[in-house]
Scaffold this motif. Structure first.
Motif, short mmCIF file in Angstrom:
data_model
loop_
_atom_site.label_atom_id
_atom_site.label_comp_id
_atom_site.label_asym_id
_atom_site.label_seq_id
_atom_site.Cartn_x
_atom_site.Cartn_y
_atom_site.Cartn_z
N THR A 178 41.22 108.96 16.42
CA THR A 178 39.87 109.14 15.89
C THR A 178 38.98 109.61 17.03
OG1 THR A 178 39.02 106.92 16.42
CG2 THR A 178 40.27 107.18 14.37
N THR A 238 41.01 112.57 13.28
CA THR A 238 40.61 112.33 11.90
C THR A 238 39.40 111.40 11.87
OG1 THR A 238 41.90 110.31 11.51
CG2 THR A 238 43.03 112.43 11.22
N LYS A 239 38.88 111.18 10.69
CA LYS A 239 37.83 110.18 10.50
C LYS A 239 38.38 108.79 10.80
CE LYS A 239 35.46 110.52 6.71
NZ LYS A 239 35.15 110.73 5.27
N THR A 240 37.49 107.86 11.09
CA THR A 240 37.89 106.49 11.38
C THR A 240 38.52 105.84 10.14
OG1 THR A 240 36.09 106.29 12.97
CG2 THR A 240 37.07 104.25 12.18
N HIS A 290 43.16 107.47 6.94
CA HIS A 290 43.00 108.86 7.37
C HIS A 290 44.04 109.22 8.44
CE1 HIS A 290 39.33 109.05 5.07
NE2 HIS A 290 38.84 108.04 5.73
N THR A 299 27.59 111.90 9.10
CA THR A 299 28.29 112.55 10.20
C THR A 299 29.22 113.64 9.69
OG1 THR A 299 30.11 110.96 10.14
CG2 THR A 299 28.25 110.45 11.58
N THR A 300 29.68 114.48 10.61
CA THR A 300 30.67 115.50 10.31
C THR A 300 31.60 115.63 11.52
OG1 THR A 300 30.96 117.79 9.54
CG2 THR A 300 29.27 117.41 11.23
N ALA A 324 34.85 114.88 11.97
CA ALA A 324 35.59 113.63 12.19
C ALA A 324 34.70 112.58 12.84
CB ALA A 324 36.84 113.86 13.03
N GLU A 325 33.44 112.52 12.37
CA GLU A 325 32.45 111.52 12.78
C GLU A 325 31.97 111.70 14.21
OE1 GLU A 325 34.84 108.03 11.79
OE2 GLU A 325 33.59 107.73 10.01
N ARG A 326 32.14 112.90 14.77
CA ARG A 326 31.71 113.13 16.15
C ARG A 326 30.33 113.76 16.25
NH1 ARG A 326 37.30 115.84 18.25
NH2 ARG A 326 37.13 116.80 16.18
N ARG A 378 28.16 106.20 14.28
CA ARG A 378 28.59 106.29 12.88
C ARG A 378 28.17 105.03 12.16
NH1 ARG A 378 32.99 103.28 11.22
NH2 ARG A 378 34.31 102.39 12.86
#
Length: 420
Positions: free
Chosen positions: A246, A268-270, A274, A342-343, A345-347, A374
């Motif tokens: 992640t 990937t997302k947390t 995923h 967020t987008t 992968a939450e970064r 996030r």
């Protein structure tokens, strides 16, 4: 591990009034084209918390009133419950869907694996295990004699006193970077911590100078994938191997895997679901969250044993890996976590306006730094992640990002204070 659409159904069902339950269930079955004539079978397990027995009985009542069949295994760790489900879903091809079958399968794999691994001249391995005052203590004690010839286990925080995860457990060790309460560690003793339901593990030790070293999920993933990559090279196999992380993985572990080991890393997302979905794309997929949640392919006990068998690689790679960067997690309480989206992968924060720009400006102030935010999936808090080239810089960056979140995302209560 539910599909997102079924998570929505579960939320809808949980919020339904009692008189509306039948209608909601019918709606779900119609939307998902469920064959109501097909027999339903539910596998049930519970942990040692006082509430678990009552909740388990509620599940049994629900399955019974709807005409389903069930098997109640009683006390189980989460990996053991996963094992039972998988054995049943594969018609027994994976293993026997019993506690005995679980212990035999895993202990046999451990014994065979460790026969091939040197252990610094110590033929009889010993391990101190922090069980977080949870179900892991009960089940590991049952399993001990299955591998007693190759491993001596000493249990701490076994539930006989103390509260679940209080001053102990994987999350405590990871967050505080120190051993759990009640465990004294001598130089180079092997130690690990479960979480309460024993599906998370971190490994740690003190070196000769008394310094604490944590082998968290990022490092376990790096060790395992490096170990497997070397084995593939030795036997001349060219299987497709990949590591899934992640955005909150330690950046140095990512660089080491990509640049030194030449193992592809994907983000990937947390969330384990995923990570698992992406890992299925490879011949060999390895994934761990930093907190110690590992793959569905290995239970906690197997993760622990693979880590032990691979630990001789740690000495060869410790200097090259540079995996001890400073990472700090803080939590900001906000009035409504949904204001942050967020987008990537939450970064990257998309909303509120100006937050990502503020984070970008703060990151520029520190060397080798990154920072993300996030929203929590369960409560009105925002997780803040910061990474830098020193503990002091990581602390400062985390505090400044926390202040930005507080100011731009509707923080409530006291303003974030330095430190964690």
């Amino acid at each position: 591990m539910l599909a997102p659409s079924w998570e929505e159904h579960a939320t809808c069902l949980a919020n339904a009034e009692e008189q509306d339950m039948q209608r909601v269930l019918i709606d779900i079955s119609e939307k998902e084209a469920v064959n109501l004539q097909q027999d339903a079978f539910v596998v049930i397990g519970r942990d040692t918390r006082p509430s678990s027995e009552k909740l388990s009985q509620s599940v049994i009542d629900g399955v019974t009133v709807l005409g389903g069949q069930f098997h109640d295994y009683g006390l189980l760790t989460t990996p053991q419950l996963h094992y039972m489900v998988y054995c049943r879903n594969t018609g027994g091809r994976y293993g026997k869907a019993t506690i005995e079958g679980y212990y035999q399968k895993l202990s046999k794999a451990f014994v065979e694996l460790t026969k091939q691994a040197s252990c610094s001249g110590d033929e009889y391995r010993s391990l101190k295990v922090d069980c977080a005052n949870g179900i892991g203590a009960l089940k590991l004690r049952e399993m001990e004699h299955y591998f007693s010839q190759g491993l001596s286990v000493q249990l701490f925080n076994d539930g006989s006193k103390g509260k679940l995860n209080h001053l102990c457990g994987a999350d405590f060790v990871k967050s505080h970077q120190k051993p759990p309460q009640g465990m004294e560690i001598k130089s180079n003793e092997r130690c690990c911590s479960f979480d309460g339901d024993a599906d998370r593990i971190v490994y740690y030790y003190h070196d000769a100078d008394g310094h604490f070293h944590l082998i968290d999920g990022d490092k376990i993933a790096t060790l395992i994938s490096s170990f497997l990559k070397e084995l593939l090279v030795e036997i001349g196999e060219s299987l497709n191997i990949g590591v899934v992380q992640t955005a909150y993985a330690n950046g140095s572990s990512t660089r080491y895997l990509e640049e030194v080991m030449k193992v592809p890393v994907y983000c990937t997302k947390t969330g384990v679901k995923h990570l698992h979905h992406k890992a299925q794309e490879f011949d060999i997929g390895v994934y761990f969250e930093a907190n110690g949640h590992g793959t569905a392919l290995f239970s906690t006990a197997v993760e622990m044993k693979i880590k032990q068998s691979a630990e001789q690689l740690e000495d060869k790679k410790r200097k090259a890996a540079k995996m001890l960067e400073n990472i700090i997690d803080l939590f900001n309480q906000v009035a409504d976590r949904r204001v942050i989206s967020t987008t990537d992968a939450e970064r990257q924060a998309v909303t509120p306006p100006g937050l990502q720009e503020a984070i970008n400006d703060l990151v520029k102030k520190y060397k080798l730094s990154r920072a993300f935010v996030r929203p929590s999936g369960t409560e009105d808090v925002v997780r803040v992640y910061a990474e830098a080239d020193s503990q002091e810089s990581a602390d400062h960056l985390a505090h400044e990002v926390s202040l930005a979140v507080f100011q731009l995302a509707g923080g409530i209560g006291e303003r974030p204070q330095p430190g964690f």
